[in-house]
Scaffold this motif. Sequence first.
Motif, PDB file in Angstrom:
ATOM      1  N   ARG A 168      -6.359  -2.834  -9.717  1.00  0.00           N
ATOM      2  CA  ARG A 168      -5.940  -2.460  -9.310  1.00  0.00           C
ATOM      3  C   ARG A 168      -6.631  -1.089  -8.319  1.00  0.00           C
ATOM      4  O   ARG A 168      -6.449  -0.551  -8.065  1.00  0.00           O
ATOM      5  CB  ARG A 168      -5.147  -1.918 -10.238  1.00  0.00           C
ATOM      6  CG  ARG A 168      -3.676  -1.701 -10.810  1.00  0.00           C
ATOM      7  CD  ARG A 168      -2.658  -1.974 -11.736  1.00  0.00           C
ATOM      8  NE  ARG A 168      -3.770  -0.787 -13.098  1.00  0.00           N
ATOM      9  CZ  ARG A 168      -3.692  -1.589 -14.042  1.00  0.00           C
ATOM     10  NH1 ARG A 168      -2.687  -2.418 -13.797  1.00  0.00           N
ATOM     11  NH2 ARG A 168      -4.038  -1.114 -15.110  1.00  0.00           N
ATOM     12  N   ASP A 169      -7.645  -1.397  -8.860  1.00  0.00           N
ATOM     13  CA  ASP A 169      -8.772  -0.344  -7.877  1.00  0.00           C
ATOM     14  C   ASP A 169     -10.285  -1.261  -8.602  1.00  0.00           C
ATOM     15  O   ASP A 169     -11.429  -1.066  -9.478  1.00  0.00           O
ATOM     16  CB  ASP A 169      -8.641   0.829  -9.242  1.00  0.00           C
ATOM     17  CG  ASP A 169     -10.127   2.170  -8.513  1.00  0.00           C
ATOM     18  OD1 ASP A 169     -10.705   1.607  -6.851  1.00  0.00           O
ATOM     19  OD2 ASP A 169     -10.174   2.644  -9.526  1.00  0.00           O
ATOM     20  N   PRO A 170     -10.489  -1.887  -7.439  1.00  0.00           N
ATOM     21  CA  PRO A 170     -11.657  -2.935  -6.773  1.00  0.00           C
ATOM     22  C   PRO A 170     -13.206  -2.009  -6.867  1.00  0.00           C
ATOM     23  O   PRO A 170     -13.988  -2.390  -7.827  1.00  0.00           O
ATOM     24  CB  PRO A 170     -12.095  -3.203  -5.982  1.00  0.00           C
ATOM     25  CG  PRO A 170     -10.023  -4.001  -5.808  1.00  0.00           C
ATOM     26  CD  PRO A 170      -9.854  -2.534  -6.368  1.00  0.00           C
ATOM     27  N   SER A 171     -13.124  -0.329  -6.350  1.00  0.00           N
ATOM     28  CA  SER A 171     -13.780  -0.022  -6.730  1.00  0.00           C
ATOM     29  C   SER A 171     -14.503   1.195  -8.110  1.00  0.00           C
ATOM     30  O   SER A 171     -15.523   1.223  -7.950  1.00  0.00           O
ATOM     31  CB  SER A 171     -13.649   1.108  -5.356  1.00  0.00           C
ATOM     32  OG  SER A 171     -13.047   2.197  -5.835  1.00  0.00           O
ATOM     33  N   LEU A 215     -13.126  -9.422   1.536  1.00  0.00           N
ATOM     34  CA  LEU A 215     -11.737 -10.412   2.465  1.00  0.00           C
ATOM     35  C   LEU A 215     -11.251  -9.808   3.043  1.00  0.00           C
ATOM     36  O   LEU A 215     -11.101  -9.717   4.327  1.00  0.00           O
ATOM     37  CB  LEU A 215     -12.715 -11.507   1.638  1.00  0.00           C
ATOM     38  CG  LEU A 215     -13.529 -11.625   1.579  1.00  0.00           C
ATOM     39  CD1 LEU A 215     -12.706 -13.220   0.920  1.00  0.00           C
ATOM     40  CD2 LEU A 215     -13.966 -12.776   2.820  1.00  0.00           C
ATOM     41  N   GLU A 216     -10.291  -8.945   2.841  1.00  0.00           N
ATOM     42  CA  GLU A 216      -8.713  -8.702   2.966  1.00  0.00           C
ATOM     43  C   GLU A 216      -8.874  -7.362   3.969  1.00  0.00           C
ATOM     44  O   GLU A 216      -8.479  -7.357   5.268  1.00  0.00           O
ATOM     45  CB  GLU A 216      -7.375  -8.353   1.707  1.00  0.00           C
ATOM     46  CG  GLU A 216      -6.451  -8.260   2.556  1.00  0.00           C
ATOM     47  CD  GLU A 216      -5.253  -8.302   1.349  1.00  0.00           C
ATOM     48  OE1 GLU A 216      -4.263  -8.231   1.705  1.00  0.00           O
ATOM     49  OE2 GLU A 216      -5.658  -8.573   0.312  1.00  0.00           O
ATOM     50  N   LEU A 217      -9.996  -7.008   3.765  1.00  0.00           N
ATOM     51  CA  LEU A 217     -10.107  -5.101   4.443  1.00  0.00           C
ATOM     52  C   LEU A 217     -10.851  -5.876   5.796  1.00  0.00           C
ATOM     53  O   LEU A 217      -9.814  -5.669   7.101  1.00  0.00           O
ATOM     54  CB  LEU A 217     -10.637  -4.325   4.095  1.00  0.00           C
ATOM     55  CG  LEU A 217      -9.403  -3.983   2.415  1.00  0.00           C
ATOM     56  CD1 LEU A 217     -11.083  -2.956   2.167  1.00  0.00           C
ATOM     57  CD2 LEU A 217      -8.718  -3.165   3.348  1.00  0.00           C
ATOM     58  N   LEU A 218     -11.985  -6.739   5.361  1.00  0.00           N
ATOM     59  CA  LEU A 218     -12.212  -7.323   6.716  1.00  0.00           C
ATOM     60  C   LEU A 218     -11.741  -7.944   7.634  1.00  0.00           C
ATOM     61  O   LEU A 218     -11.450  -8.192   9.240  1.00  0.00           O
ATOM     62  CB  LEU A 218     -13.479  -8.108   6.475  1.00  0.00           C
ATOM     63  CG  LEU A 218     -14.629  -7.263   5.676  1.00  0.00           C
ATOM     64  CD1 LEU A 218     -15.832  -8.567   5.121  1.00  0.00           C
ATOM     65  CD2 LEU A 218     -15.177  -6.418   6.628  1.00  0.00           C
ATOM     66  N   THR A 225     -18.969  -0.628   7.168  1.00  0.00           N
ATOM     67  CA  THR A 225     -19.148   0.265   5.924  1.00  0.00           C
ATOM     68  C   THR A 225     -17.694   0.822   5.466  1.00  0.00           C
ATOM     69  O   THR A 225     -17.947   1.710   4.279  1.00  0.00           O
ATOM     70  CB  THR A 225     -19.592   1.353   7.083  1.00  0.00           C
ATOM     71  OG1 THR A 225     -21.509   1.475   7.960  1.00  0.00           O
ATOM     72  CG2 THR A 225     -20.273   2.898   6.278  1.00  0.00           C
ATOM     73  N   ASN A 226     -16.840   1.501   5.748  1.00  0.00           N
ATOM     74  CA  ASN A 226     -15.777   1.399   5.476  1.00  0.00           C
ATOM     75  C   ASN A 226     -15.149   0.815   4.414  1.00  0.00           C
ATOM     76  O   ASN A 226     -14.668   1.335   2.746  1.00  0.00           O
ATOM     77  CB  ASN A 226     -14.404   1.918   6.149  1.00  0.00           C
ATOM     78  CG  ASN A 226     -15.413   2.913   7.173  1.00  0.00           C
ATOM     79  OD1 ASN A 226     -15.790   3.997   6.913  1.00  0.00           O
ATOM     80  ND2 ASN A 226     -14.175   2.983   8.622  1.00  0.00           N
ATOM     81  N   GLY A 232     -16.016  -0.318  -3.553  1.00  0.00           N
ATOM     82  CA  GLY A 232     -17.176   0.679  -5.115  1.00  0.00           C
ATOM     83  C   GLY A 232     -18.799  -0.001  -4.016  1.00  0.00           C
ATOM     84  O   GLY A 232     -19.123  -0.056  -5.101  1.00  0.00           O
ATOM     85  N   TYR A 233     -19.266  -0.383  -3.326  1.00  0.00           N
ATOM     86  CA  TYR A 233     -20.608  -0.599  -2.771  1.00  0.00           C
ATOM     87  C   TYR A 233     -21.192   1.054  -2.558  1.00  0.00           C
ATOM     88  O   TYR A 233     -20.160   1.776  -1.574  1.00  0.00           O
ATOM     89  CB  TYR A 233     -21.308  -1.416  -2.110  1.00  0.00           C
ATOM     90  CG  TYR A 233     -20.900  -2.818  -2.280  1.00  0.00           C
ATOM     91  CD1 TYR A 233     -22.037  -3.408  -2.993  1.00  0.00           C
ATOM     92  CD2 TYR A 233     -19.594  -3.339  -2.598  1.00  0.00           C
ATOM     93  CE1 TYR A 233     -21.842  -4.731  -3.742  1.00  0.00           C
ATOM     94  CE2 TYR A 233     -19.497  -5.048  -3.315  1.00  0.00           C
ATOM     95  CZ  TYR A 233     -20.962  -5.454  -3.836  1.00  0.00           C
ATOM     96  OH  TYR A 233     -20.294  -6.689  -4.326  1.00  0.00           O
ATOM     97  N   GLU A 234     -22.602   1.093  -2.653  1.00  0.00           N
ATOM     98  CA  GLU A 234     -22.839   2.715  -2.519  1.00  0.00           C
ATOM     99  C   GLU A 234     -23.362   2.045  -0.871  1.00  0.00           C
ATOM    100  O   GLU A 234     -23.240   3.783  -0.545  1.00  0.00           O
ATOM    101  CB  GLU A 234     -24.018   2.943  -3.289  1.00  0.00           C
ATOM    102  CG  GLU A 234     -23.223   3.451  -4.820  1.00  0.00           C
ATOM    103  CD  GLU A 234     -24.931   3.628  -5.974  1.00  0.00           C
ATOM    104  OE1 GLU A 234     -26.116   3.589  -5.095  1.00  0.00           O
ATOM    105  OE2 GLU A 234     -24.352   3.773  -6.754  1.00  0.00           O
TER     106      GLU A 234
END
Length: 256
Positions: A168-171, A215-218, A225-226, A232-234
């Motif tokens: 539900r929240d990978p970040s 992967l899905e967002l890309l 960057t987004n 969840g990456y800095e």
Amino acid sequence: MLRSRQNDSDPDFASAPVVGRVETWSSREASFHNHRRHQLIYAIKGVIHVSTQASRWVLPPTRALWICANTDHKLSVARAAEIRVLYIDPKAICAPTSSSCVVVEVTPLVRELISSCAGLSWDYQSGSKEARLCEVLLDQIATLDRSPVDLPVPTDPRGLRIVEILKRDPSSREPLASLAARVGASSRTVERIFVRETHLAFGAWRQRLRLLAALELLAYGEAVTNVALDVGYESASSFVAAFRETFGTTPGRFFN
């Protein structure tokens, strides 16, 4: 809503050794089912999610999934997708045997072969040009690179609850100790569950989840960057380093 070519026919009982469907999916999820034939599932546009009882896959347009005959699975898409599905008679070819499902890289040649084979009539004859085209595709599949775009899932209820929380929240950066407490277990117990049932340490599993969400967002054209921040990456650099370590290439080259 799903629209399918040759919608009223059952591919499991087709006369030709390889038959296909051209489908358009809107946001939806199918229920678990299986087929007597092997399947090759590919999204020419969009992203497909495929699940079995043991694992889950995210398939952008650079990857297809081979599903061995009689494997229970279900499909879902979050946004509209154009899908090609091939159904292959197990008696016709030597199928992959390493797993019930195998992810393969889709080269430009294989993409065109999949599209062509999915549009063939279901009554072509052995030795015909249609049959030879399908044989070329199957020969290509046997030599394609495999990709780690699967997410193995534990069967232990406590592990499954953590999977659902993080899906539900990978970040989320919630520590393992806190997640474990929420499901009534210790950190050590959760680590053992993931190593035993997914063959990944919890930290590695969590990173795989984030990268598959990325992967899905890309695939839908989001900026690197987004995406890095969304999962969840800095920083973009730490995300690209993790992506390269897992997939062997950068996000930009993965989709080219």
